[in-house]
Design an enzyme around this catalytic site. Sequence first.
Site, PDB file in Angstrom:
ATOM      1  N   HIS A  91       0.808  -1.210   0.000  1.00 32.93           N
ATOM      2  CA  HIS A  91       0.000   0.000   0.000  1.00 32.93           C
ATOM      3  C   HIS A  91       0.846   1.267   0.000  1.00 32.93           C
ATOM      4  O   HIS A  91       0.886   1.992   0.980  1.00 32.93           O
ATOM      5  CB  HIS A  91      -0.965  -0.023   1.193  1.00 32.93           C
ATOM      6  CG  HIS A  91      -1.826  -1.248   1.215  1.00 32.93           C
ATOM      7  ND1 HIS A  91      -2.487  -1.689   2.332  1.00 32.93           N
ATOM      8  CD2 HIS A  91      -2.138  -2.135   0.243  1.00 32.93           C
ATOM      9  CE1 HIS A  91      -3.169  -2.794   2.044  1.00 32.93           C
ATOM     10  NE2 HIS A  91      -2.958  -3.085   0.786  1.00 32.93           N
ATOM     11  N   ASN A  92       1.532   1.503  -1.099  1.00 31.17           N
ATOM     12  CA  ASN A  92       2.265   2.759  -1.282  1.00 31.17           C
ATOM     13  C   ASN A  92       1.294   3.811  -1.816  1.00 31.17           C
ATOM     14  O   ASN A  92       0.422   3.485  -2.620  1.00 31.17           O
ATOM     15  CB  ASN A  92       3.378   2.582  -2.308  1.00 31.17           C
ATOM     16  CG  ASN A  92       4.415   1.580  -1.866  1.00 31.17           C
ATOM     17  OD1 ASN A  92       5.290   1.890  -1.076  1.00 31.17           O
ATOM     18  ND2 ASN A  92       4.314   0.364  -2.372  1.00 31.17           N
TER      19      ASN A  92
END
Lengths: 578, 253
Positions: free
Chosen positions: A499-500
């Site tokens: 989850h960048n």
Amino acid sequence: MATQLDKVEVVTVGVGWTGGIIAAELAKEGVKVVGLERGKERSTEDFQMVHDEYRYAIRYDLMQDLSKETLTFRNNRDERALPMRQLGSFLLGEGLGGAGVHWNGQTWRFLPYDLQIKSMTDEKYGNKLGDDYTLQDWGITYEELEPYFYQFEQTAGIGGEDNPMGAPRSNPYPNPPMVDTPITKRFKEAAKNLDLHPFQMPSANMTENYENPDGQKMYKCQYCGFCERFGCEYGAKASPNVTVIPTAQATGNFELRTGANVTEILHDGNRATGVRYVDVQTGEEFEQPADIVVLTSYVMNNTRLLLQSELGQPYDPETGNGVIGKNYCYQILPGATGFFEEEKFNTYMGAGALGASVDDYNGDNFDHSDVDFIHGASVSITQTGKRPINNNTVPSGTPNWGQEFKSQSIKYYHRTLSVGGQGASMPHRDNYLSLDPDYKDAYGNPLLRLTYDYTEQDRKLHEYISEKCAEILKEMGADNVEPRSISDHYNIVPYQTTHNTGGVIMGDDPETSAVNNYLQMWDADNVFVVGASAFAHNGGYNPTGTVGALAYRAAEGILKFRDEDSQLVQAKKDSQLA
Amino acid sequence: MADNNSNTKMSRRKFIKNSGYVAGGAIGGGLLGTLVTTSVTNNGSQTASNTTDGGSNQTNFNKALMYFTRQEDFNILSAATERIFPEDDNGPGAIELGVPYFIDHQLAGAYGHNDKEYMQGPFFEGSDFQGYQTRLKRHEVFDVGIQAIEKQSQQDFDASFVDLEGKQQDEILQKFQDGDVDLKGVTPTTFFELLRSATIEGAYSDPLYGGNGNMAAWEMKQFPGSRMSYLDEIEKEDFIEKEPQALRAHISS
């Protein structure tokens, strides 16, 4: 030298969830769209051999080929950034459908608080974190975004139940929640005893056979335990490949080109004229002229292409000026592990989005007056299917090899449960993306450079949430509970989360954001940058639900732009950057 | 499962005695190879007279060396993997599971040659948080590491690594994990971590890769392998034991 192709109306860079949504929505309206995808084509029939932990989960068969392109990483600006030579901390996708093929399917809506985090925090707690944290509102309210969330949930056939502390819903979920297993029941019971508000996690693993509003069919999940890092051999997990891509293709208005690696956005001043790409099989270069260019690749690549193409002003951490690369955020992963001496659980069964959660410690759902951080985490137990190579949990103090390791890892394989939080990540002026001065990709272009470390906010949040997770596990009856601790610095080696977010962030002010609330660039009216790159910070959930909502919003914006051919949103300040 | 393995509770010393393994490099590679192969493929059976697999009479032709060129190196690797994942009351260890062959085969292919990794320079030593930073590919890391294990063994105990007692072997391996030996081109910790993870991968991966012989590691861990559906069982309270099933079951011809 590059071959000039005939102009098209819309070209998208990357064909995953966002590229697929844009293509489907535009093609349905008669717009001709070309989708450029650097990876190969794939579909459900490619996944008959997918129950292979080694090939897919360990050797990353569906993930990006780093020999061609990776990023460089350093903890801070005083360090030399070095290439991420192997995948680890996060798993970049590749191929048709992108990361939407190998996701778990946990599908959330960000909170109303997330979208107005700056003003709501200031109002309640003042400038609690100080000026080094570059918090900002997203330029859109939850009420405005809500219909788009539902649109994505219908497309993806999300199953769920009411979350008493979540974002309000105007419609029920299209599907019922996943089954309640002994593990999720146990979590819920404990949570209730602690006066928390548990519910079944929203899921893109189909809970019933389902036909979405576009007529695409998906089939009931079999709980086989191979979701994360794997494709689904049943077509039971919503992916772009079984939803939006076939919808786009059915219109006759969408042309998919695989093996097409985009290297540059061509532009004449502040107007894009098309893209340049390399055919990865022949090495031949092409220029694809287009009226509208839509960046629909992953966070990292959306940012890199803009920097490399010199479109938009790069962020400068010294001055705080510029926006491209700004507000990169990750996620903080607090949690605890519980060891059960007398009980064994069927943890090898499961589904990527099978789980139960509480939202009592997320967003602004609890009072932060007496804590040193803002925001929080959704706290969940999941039953995704524990596979034997990757799951060797042993009590702390046990060596990680040898006889003791072997017997303990075997003993506890079915005797541990973990409760974990997806901790929100607040932007900090020192965490950002830029171009690397030394390292190049296979096409001779600079790699993206990630400069990132944990902040004090992260550490406080981690400690607080880990303790809450430990309390739940104790209440669940674990004999021994070990809370997680955060490492001295962010480490790019162990897997944490994919989850960048950030880099091309949205907002209502061109001085502090790159795109408006239609994800249209302030600096280039005919360029839309879609994806989690638009998140001004990272919330306490999986991002895909919010990514999907923003993509539907962007599709509407693109259709609007075709008529108006101008900036769709009046900037809050009249400070358009040159 | 553990109780099925009474016939496999052979100590390392006994294994060495039976197989002639103790001789290290003193015996010709060909002969030793046969003996090691026999011990690996027989699921603990102590007959050394044929090369069968899992009770069938068919020779397992996959159990030959694809990467290593010297039997001695393979023997050192085998002994090291056995210390990392030893035979015990739970069941077979790395050697009997075929892990050394798994690693040998992996080193010959994409894994060993870092096909999907970024291997362009320049190379610099990284911080503890920046990950793999060596110009050596994995197969070269194994070459360098295995030679260093043997050198360290000669230095510390004046004997070949394969001849040491288990505890002595552990001491050597621990030095690599702790970074307390000198290696050229790669840190000893990086080598050890590769060795450790490859051993666990070989033990628990689908048997198609040459490790996890007879799915015995899955049996120990009560992992049912590749099953297509748990829809009818996922809500059940009690722990459900299942015979493991491998990917082979999904091949239709």
